[in-house]
Design a protein around this motif. Structure first.
Motif, PDB file in Angstrom:
ATOM      1  N   THR A  27      36.887 -20.732  19.021  1.00  0.00           N
ATOM      2  CA  THR A  27      36.739 -19.286  19.116  1.00  0.00           C
ATOM      3  C   THR A  27      35.935 -18.762  17.928  1.00  0.00           C
ATOM      4  N   ARG A  28      35.551 -17.505  18.028  1.00  0.00           N
ATOM      5  CA  ARG A  28      34.854 -16.864  16.906  1.00  0.00           C
ATOM      6  C   ARG A  28      35.752 -16.806  15.674  1.00  0.00           C
ATOM      7  N   THR A  29      37.027 -16.565  15.895  1.00  0.00           N
ATOM      8  CA  THR A  29      37.978 -16.513  14.775  1.00  0.00           C
ATOM      9  C   THR A  29      38.046 -17.861  14.060  1.00  0.00           C
ATOM     10  N   GLU A  30      38.112 -18.940  14.850  1.00  0.00           N
ATOM     11  CA  GLU A  30      38.179 -20.279  14.265  1.00  0.00           C
ATOM     12  C   GLU A  30      36.896 -20.623  13.510  1.00  0.00           C
ATOM     13  N   ALA A  33      36.755 -18.775  10.202  1.00  0.00           N
ATOM     14  CA  ALA A  33      37.620 -19.393   9.193  1.00  0.00           C
ATOM     15  C   ALA A  33      36.959 -20.613   8.575  1.00  0.00           C
ATOM     16  N   THR A  38      34.387 -13.279   8.519  1.00  0.00           N
ATOM     17  CA  THR A  38      35.281 -12.690   9.502  1.00  0.00           C
ATOM     18  C   THR A  38      34.821 -12.997  10.930  1.00  0.00           C
ATOM     19  N   ARG A  39      35.753 -12.841  11.855  1.00  0.00           N
ATOM     20  CA  ARG A  39      35.407 -12.969  13.272  1.00  0.00           C
ATOM     21  C   ARG A  39      34.329 -11.957  13.627  1.00  0.00           C
ATOM     22  N   SER A  40      34.431 -10.761  13.053  1.00  0.00           N
ATOM     23  CA  SER A  40      33.474  -9.696  13.332  1.00  0.00           C
ATOM     24  C   SER A  40      32.054 -10.108  12.944  1.00  0.00           C
TER      25      SER A  40
END
Length: 260
Positions: A27-30, A33, A38-40
């Motif tokens: 995912t973008r979040t992963e 990290a 940031t995911r953004s």
């Protein structure tokens, strides 16, 4: 302050980041990290709303285990291309498009041209090679859907030689058999708004760019009014054109009657 409109280069690079991330199954979040953002920010890059630094692309490659894929793509997009200035951005939008819609009134659509046909109209071997390279998007994984309307006169206008024309029209027939390609022939006659060639490139986020051609140069535009006009014109062209099957039959007839 209004958001900056994504350029063709940033949209193309962002589409490549998204493709490699999704192929990695994260995912973008992963991903954020893994590269300490940031995911953004990942979202902004993928949507073409920000231009990241080259060292960031190296971090992405490391996180996604893609070697130098994204860094190479970044280099490719920022260096000068061999295309005329007015056309330079459009091949990038074309390469990342999920759908292409094109109308041609004088010549066979560039992505459908054979090497011999292209060689008869382009100024150098380098330009022919670039055109052949661009055509690889037709057969790549997740190739875009391509809808093309050609004016009937294109089938009769000799380019190069009768042999080149025969090969070119047979190539059109072969292309029409591909699942992602829809080819139609518009009978010679007046169709409102169809005064010059154009190509509309629809991006994964559904944003669009249009390349508007003329006899001297051309223009790449993302202006809503321009897009609305050419979209309406293309719908009208499709409505007045022969069906795909009838178009192929006409091409076969022209091959046998004129170019044999």
């Amino acid at each position: 302050m209004a958001a900056r409109k994504p350029t063709a280069k940033l949209l193309a690079f962002g589409a490549e980041v998204r493709r490699t991330r999704e192929e990695a199954g994260i995912t973008r979040t992963e991903l954020g990290a893994r590269v300490a953002v940031t995911r953004s920010y990942i979202s902004q890059v993928e949507l073409g709303r920000t231009k990241c630094r080259r060292d960031f692309t190296e971090r992405l490659d490391k996180a996604l285990e893609t070697g130098t894929t994204l860094a190479d793509k970044w280099d490719e997009l920022v260096r000068s291309s061999g295309y005329p200035k007015y056309f330079a951005d459009f091949p990038l939008a074309e390469a990342s498009a999920v759908m292409l819609r094109a109308f041609e009134i004088r010549l066979v659509y560039g992505l459908f041209q054979t090497e011999a046909y292209a060689g008869a109209i382009l100024e150098s071997e380098e330009h022919v090679k670039e055109r052949m390279q661009r055509q690889k998007i037709l057969t790549k994984p997740n190739a875009p859907s391509v809808f093309v309307v050609l004016d009937e006169s294109v089938l009769y206008r000799e380019v190069g030689s009768p042999g080149i024309m025969r090969e070119q029209l047979e190539h059109l027939i072969a292309l029409s058999e591909r699942n992602n390609i829809t080819l139609q022939i518009a009978p010679m006659g007046y169709i409102r708004g169809a005064r010059a060639p154009f190509v509309i490139a629809t991006q994964p986020d559904r944003s669009e760019l249009v390349y508007l051609d003329n006899c001297v140069t051309g223009e790449t535009s993302g202006v809503p009014d321009d897009l609305a006009t050419v979209t309406e014109t293309f719908s009208r062209l499709q409505a007045n054109a022969l069906s795909p099957s009838a178009s192929v039959e006409l091409i076969r007839k022209v091959v046998s009657e004129r170019w044999t």
